[in-house]
Design a protein around this motif. Sequence first.
Motif, PDB file in Angstrom:
ATOM      1  N   PHE A   1       0.810  -1.217   0.000  1.00 20.15           N
ATOM      2  CA  PHE A   1       0.000   0.000   0.000  1.00 20.15           C
ATOM      3  C   PHE A   1       0.843   1.266   0.000  1.00 20.15           C
ATOM      4  O   PHE A   1       0.329   2.353  -0.288  1.00 20.15           O
ATOM      5  CB  PHE A   1      -0.954  -0.017   1.195  1.00 20.15           C
ATOM      6  N   ALA A   2       2.142   1.147   0.312  1.00 19.29           N
ATOM      7  CA  ALA A   2       3.020   2.316   0.304  1.00 19.29           C
ATOM      8  C   ALA A   2       3.566   2.617  -1.086  1.00 19.29           C
ATOM      9  O   ALA A   2       4.117   3.694  -1.324  1.00 19.29           O
ATOM     10  CB  ALA A   2       4.179   2.098   1.284  1.00 19.29           C
ATOM     11  N   LYS A   3       3.384   1.689  -2.029  1.00 24.95           N
ATOM     12  CA  LYS A   3       3.912   1.898  -3.377  1.00 24.95           C
ATOM     13  C   LYS A   3       3.125   3.001  -4.084  1.00 24.95           C
ATOM     14  O   LYS A   3       1.911   3.150  -3.877  1.00 24.95           O
ATOM     15  CB  LYS A   3       3.816   0.606  -4.187  1.00 24.95           C
ATOM     16  N   PRO A   4       3.763   3.785  -4.933  1.00 27.45           N
ATOM     17  CA  PRO A   4       3.059   4.863  -5.644  1.00 27.45           C
ATOM     18  C   PRO A   4       2.031   4.306  -6.624  1.00 27.45           C
ATOM     19  O   PRO A   4       2.227   3.235  -7.205  1.00 27.45           O
ATOM     20  CB  PRO A   4       4.180   5.604  -6.380  1.00 27.45           C
ATOM     21  N   ARG A   5       0.924   5.039  -6.786  1.00 25.49           N
ATOM     22  CA  ARG A   5      -0.145   4.663  -7.723  1.00 25.49           C
ATOM     23  C   ARG A   5      -0.085   5.600  -8.925  1.00 25.49           C
ATOM     24  O   ARG A   5      -0.515   6.762  -8.848  1.00 25.49           O
ATOM     25  CB  ARG A   5      -1.516   4.791  -7.045  1.00 25.49           C
ATOM     26  N   PRO A   6       0.477   5.125 -10.038  1.00 26.36           N
ATOM     27  CA  PRO A   6       0.643   6.015 -11.200  1.00 26.36           C
ATOM     28  C   PRO A   6      -0.690   6.299 -11.899  1.00 26.36           C
ATOM     29  O   PRO A   6      -1.616   5.502 -11.848  1.00 26.36           O
ATOM     30  CB  PRO A   6       1.571   5.206 -12.116  1.00 26.36           C
ATOM     31  N   PHE A   7      -0.764   7.466 -12.549  1.00 25.21           N
ATOM     32  CA  PHE A   7      -1.887   7.792 -13.428  1.00 25.21           C
ATOM     33  C   PHE A   7      -1.571   7.247 -14.822  1.00 25.21           C
ATOM     34  O   PHE A   7      -0.493   7.531 -15.377  1.00 25.21           O
ATOM     35  CB  PHE A   7      -2.087   9.302 -13.501  1.00 25.21           C
ATOM     36  N   LEU A   8      -2.499   6.477 -15.391  1.00 21.66           N
ATOM     37  CA  LEU A   8      -2.287   5.849 -16.687  1.00 21.66           C
ATOM     38  C   LEU A   8      -3.388   6.272 -17.652  1.00 21.66           C
ATOM     39  O   LEU A   8      -4.555   6.404 -17.261  1.00 21.66           O
ATOM     40  CB  LEU A   8      -2.291   4.322 -16.540  1.00 21.66           C
ATOM     41  N   ALA A   9      -3.030   6.478 -18.893  1.00 22.39           N
ATOM     42  CA  ALA A   9      -4.014   6.876 -19.911  1.00 22.39           C
ATOM     43  C   ALA A   9      -4.830   5.660 -20.340  1.00 22.39           C
ATOM     44  O   ALA A   9      -4.269   4.637 -20.732  1.00 22.39           O
ATOM     45  CB  ALA A   9      -3.300   7.475 -21.119  1.00 22.39           C
ATOM     46  N   GLY A  10      -6.158   5.776 -20.263  1.00 21.56           N
ATOM     47  CA  GLY A  10      -7.032   4.662 -20.645  1.00 21.56           C
ATOM     48  C   GLY A  10      -8.106   5.111 -21.625  1.00 21.56           C
ATOM     49  O   GLY A  10      -8.939   5.964 -21.300  1.00 21.56           O
ATOM     50  N   ASP A  11      -8.093   4.545 -22.808  1.00 24.49           N
ATOM     51  CA  ASP A  11      -9.098   4.914 -23.809  1.00 24.49           C
ATOM     52  C   ASP A  11     -10.509   4.526 -23.381  1.00 24.49           C
ATOM     53  O   ASP A  11     -11.491   5.047 -23.914  1.00 24.49           O
ATOM     54  CB  ASP A  11      -8.764   4.240 -25.147  1.00 24.49           C
ATOM     55  N   PHE A  12     -10.622   3.605 -22.443  1.00 22.60           N
ATOM     56  CA  PHE A  12     -11.934   3.120 -22.004  1.00 22.60           C
ATOM     57  C   PHE A  12     -12.597   4.063 -21.001  1.00 22.60           C
ATOM     58  O   PHE A  12     -13.756   3.878 -20.646  1.00 22.60           O
ATOM     59  CB  PHE A  12     -11.803   1.728 -21.376  1.00 22.60           C
ATOM     60  N   VAL A  13     -11.875   5.074 -20.507  1.00 17.86           N
ATOM     61  CA  VAL A  13     -12.425   5.986 -19.511  1.00 17.86           C
ATOM     62  C   VAL A  13     -13.403   6.948 -20.185  1.00 17.86           C
ATOM     63  O   VAL A  13     -13.068   7.595 -21.186  1.00 17.86           O
ATOM     64  CB  VAL A  13     -11.315   6.777 -18.801  1.00 17.86           C
ATOM     65  N   THR A  14     -14.608   7.051 -19.628  1.00 18.21           N
ATOM     66  CA  THR A  14     -15.649   7.918 -20.192  1.00 18.21           C
ATOM     67  C   THR A  14     -16.230   8.807 -19.098  1.00 18.21           C
ATOM     68  O   THR A  14     -15.881   8.687 -17.915  1.00 18.21           O
ATOM     69  CB  THR A  14     -16.792   7.094 -20.815  1.00 18.21           C
ATOM     70  N   THR A  15     -17.125   9.693 -19.489  1.00 15.35           N
ATOM     71  CA  THR A  15     -17.832  10.549 -18.529  1.00 15.35           C
ATOM     72  C   THR A  15     -19.305  10.178 -18.471  1.00 15.35           C
ATOM     73  O   THR A  15     -20.158  11.017 -18.173  1.00 15.35           O
ATOM     74  CB  THR A  15     -17.668  12.026 -18.923  1.00 15.35           C
TER      75      THR A  15
END
Length: 967
Positions: A339-353
């Motif tokens: 849980f101490a490891k960093p959580r990177p932001f990744l680009a995902g084409d499946f992400v919608t609004t």
Amino acid sequence: MTDQPDYKSTVFLPVTDFPMKAGLAQKEPAIAARWAAMDLYGKLREKRAGRERFILHDGPPYANGDIHMGHAMNKVLKDIIVRSQSLLGKDAPYVPGWDCHGLPIEWKIEEEYRKKKLNKDEVPASEFRAQCRAYADKWVDVQKEQFKRLGVMGDWADPYLTMKFDAEATIVGELLKFAESGQLYRGAKPVMWSPVEKTALAEAEVEYEDITSTQIDVAFEIVEAPNAPELVGAHAVIWTTTPWTIPVNQALAYGPEVEYVAHKGRQQRLVDVTQPASPENLETVWEGTVVIAAALFDDFRGKTAFVPDDMFAPLWAGKGSDLAGAVARHPMHALGGFFAKPRPFLAGDFVTTDAGTGLVHMAPDHGEDDFALCKANGLNPVFAVEGDGKYRADWLWLGGQGSVINPKFVGKDGPICTDLREAGALLAASDDFKHSYPHSWRSKAKIIFRCTPQWFIPMDKPQEGVVADVDGGVMPTPIVTGNGPTLREIALDAIEHTRWVPERSTNRIRSMVEGRPDWVISRQRAWGVPIALYVHRKTGDYLVDPAVNARIIDAFKGAGADAWFGADHQALLGPDYDLNDYEVVNDILDVWFDSGSTHSFVVEGRYGEGTRADLYIEGSDQHRGWFQSSLLESCGTRGQAPYKAVLTHGFALDGSGKKMSKSLGNVVDPLKIMAESGADILRVWVASTDYFDDVRIGKEVLAGSSDAYRKLRNTFRYMLGALSDYDESEAVSYAEMPELERYMLHRLAQLDAELRAVVDKAAKSENWLEFSRYTRAIFDFANSDLSAFFFDIRKDCLYCDAKSDPKRRAYRTLLDTLFHALVRYVAPIIPFTAEEVWQSRFPSDEDSVHFLEWPEVDHRWIDNHLNDKWAELRDQREQVNEAIEPFRREKVIRSSLEADVTMGEMLPSDGVNFAEIAIVARIEMGVGDGIIVKPSEWHKCGRCWRLLPEVEEDGTLCNRCDEVLKA
């Protein structure tokens, strides 16, 4: 008037012992016993030997429990088709089969264990498997008798069972073909998993039900943001309906083109909920800056009571691409370790609004998109959730707790939400999210997506060459080489070269194959065919050696699947390999692979290598089940579909169109129907339905089937009586027949062509296998053309003409032709009644109506000019009957024979006595307007009851009857 003699004994009334009351429930078992005693199926195979073959391959039902209406509908439809093909003169064998492995049977044995408070894992595996085999054997025998009671004709002495040793050996052989061609790999990826049954499931083993889940909004603090440094310290907010995946989170995903905003503010709540909101009655429960998709910010405010400080302009606004390189920390980072490891932001084409916050938390263990995106960025599964749905004991957060499908555990007041709330990361939680969710069709429990080591058949790997690689020293995955067609491409091409009935079902199977993932073929159970492979402990490659494979298959032939679990594996490996270097795979095969392989040991096994079935028939759910698994198995091993055509039928619903359910009390039991009304009534219902869609069955529907059957039975009863003393020596030629008989031959030829279009594939008809059309055509012909028209007109001729009269001979000649045609036409639909009818006229211990072939109907009988003329005459006859009906109702006349009719319209009646056709005393044509009816002034013949001018007084004889009696 003096007393007249009784001429009843001089009238040639029909004579038959064929009863009007069917009594099918009592008669059918005796007829079935006679068929078994004479070996009807075996003798039919002898009679059709060498003919063109038609193979309908039976989709195997599970061997567990009594048959239900779906079974009955399916088996009857198959039997109708097989019998109709035999009627065409083809060799149409039918080999019934059963699916005997897998979860449905294993689950039943476990249920018995639970009742006895036994633990399956404490019972020796060999003993458990033996109990599964015995259970399947028992229900095979029960269902076999029930299917036979339906009148289904087949090779009941030698059905196919997936648990027979030869079948299990062939199934393993088919698996090894995939292995030898490189179309098999073991990989860790999310699959549908049942925590209750503790195994992976196939799509076909899953059903979707509406549920209410917990939805939560969770804040992840951003600690790095090289492209937007002002976001450091802000909180990226994610939304999820699976709170149990937060303990396995490894990253966050954004949409590169999505517009995001950052707002500073606070969440407030009422101190006293009974008082209105005011500065004094509000307290802050969370404050900070949130990062959310701009289009979803207002929705977020509404559900979280978040009050932004910057009402008009956000602190930051940008595209998702600005979040590239950003890093957040897990809400439970204080636990350390994972849980101490960093959580990177990744680009995902499946992400919608469409919903949520526009940011998605990634748990590669529990989602396909998550897995693919994380894997591409070097983040591998951690296998935190065990097979029973609990977190593994050594997991830092909630270790040993669960199950993750327990609503209380994942609810807003459960430990996950409680811990997130205490960590200051839970911005919203509610237990009111309604949606469709996958469940195991066997246990009815919710499933999860869970990453586990499984065996897969790849859909998109070219079929030429594959090299196994080791992924992180844990799991081998295939590296594709070559440029041959993929399994998906071969299957899609095979779909285009298969006839789909109805045609619209093509789109369903095509879309499913186009979008399906790799085929997960492994299961973590005990009752089934093992994945008989050896995996090298260092390289992760599975052993491919034809000699080893041959020894494995031989072992299975001798002892079935148990040969693997109790094997001397060193002996199977032989002298060239050391068992210490290999892992023995003990997973079992997906039962859909079992049933998908049946074409190899049933169709090819019995009729020769390369033989394909002419037809598969199952319900519409099998586009994701047996139709598809058979397609993929055959395309992967043979490069083509195992079938030439596929028929899809709907499901049986209750009388009001609802799905049958024991809890609703609306189950219609086919066994009860047969016990009360007979199988032929049930078969009439099946044949009459538009079964390409869902169909209804209930009391009213069955009453309609019974009524239709009764009318058809009476048609046969009349013909049997009318032909009781018929001899072929009295037959007349077509040229000698009156016009009415020739018109009826025309109608018979039309009927024959319509029926052939349904049963004969060579007819190239759009209505192929549409037996509702076939059945309606027969019933309409029997009722409208024969009983209500032809028989009605000619009964006077039959009863009263001299036996040698050419017209009576012509009528009986035609009756004989009609009888031989109709009894054949109906034999596939109502086999018990057809046998009873045939034996009533031609009794024989060795003969059967089901040995007969399609009737010889001369299509030169088609006469369109005659058809047009008689269509008009029949229409006018109906109008005359309608005009007479009020007089009959008022008892002005008792019978149409007593009516004189005047018609204003001239009819095409050349060569036709229309008074005879209309069954009236007299017709005057071309006089006045419309139709005028009045009682006839003529007297009634004492023998034929016709009112004729030569009859001097009621009861005396007309000229014809006088001549007949004198003769």
